[in-house]
Motif scaffolding. Structure first.
Motif, PDB file in Angstrom:
ATOM      1  N   GLN A 151       0.824  -1.208   0.000  1.00 15.96           N
ATOM      2  CA  GLN A 151       0.000   0.000   0.000  1.00 15.96           C
ATOM      3  C   GLN A 151       0.861   1.261   0.000  1.00 15.96           C
ATOM      4  O   GLN A 151       0.556   2.223  -0.702  1.00 15.96           O
ATOM      5  N   THR A 206      -2.177  12.151 -11.264  1.00 14.80           N
ATOM      6  CA  THR A 206      -2.993  11.626 -10.161  1.00 14.80           C
ATOM      7  C   THR A 206      -3.120  12.683  -9.072  1.00 14.80           C
ATOM      8  O   THR A 206      -2.138  13.025  -8.427  1.00 14.80           O
ATOM      9  N   ALA A 226      -7.382  11.626  -5.287  1.00 17.56           N
ATOM     10  CA  ALA A 226      -7.480  10.206  -5.651  1.00 17.56           C
ATOM     11  C   ALA A 226      -6.851   9.345  -4.561  1.00 17.56           C
ATOM     12  O   ALA A 226      -7.357   8.264  -4.230  1.00 17.56           O
ATOM     13  N   GLN A 240      -8.838   6.611  -2.297  1.00 21.63           N
ATOM     14  CA  GLN A 240      -8.443   5.205  -2.247  1.00 21.63           C
ATOM     15  C   GLN A 240      -7.930   4.772  -0.879  1.00 21.63           C
ATOM     16  O   GLN A 240      -8.191   3.655  -0.446  1.00 21.63           O
TER      17      GLN A 240
END
Length: 93
Positions: A10, A23, A27, A31
């Motif tokens: 992650q 990005t 975002a 997420q």
């Protein structure tokens, strides 16, 4: 406020998303549930100081990294050439 714990995978994905010019921080928030400031803290902690400074200088004020600064014609988080999470490699042309 309690700090979120992330796996190595992650953290790698957060760094990858933060490094990508297109990005937005929103975002990453969507997420992973972390703020822009928490993303910056992860980048500072996980990167070499020189790499962090280079990244920070590059993204500061960049319109594509902040959804509110983007033009309305940009409505996606990733490059249209990017494949679905299969190693994130651009397909051969």
């Amino acid at each position: 406020m309690e700090k979120k714990q992330f796996t190595e995978l992650q953290i790698d994905r957060i760094i990858e998303m933060a490094w990508e010019d297109r990005t937005p921080f929103e975002a990453i928030t969507f997420q992973f549930g972390i703020s822009e400031q928490e993303t910056i803290e992860i980048m500072r902690r996980e990167m070499k100081p020189s790499s962090f400074r280079m990244w920070r200088e590059r993204v500061q004020g960049r319109t594509t990294k902040h959804a509110k600064l983007r033009t309305s014609d940009i409505d996606r988080f990733k490059c249209k050439l990017q494949r679905q999470i299969t190693g994130n490699k651009i397909s051969k042309r």
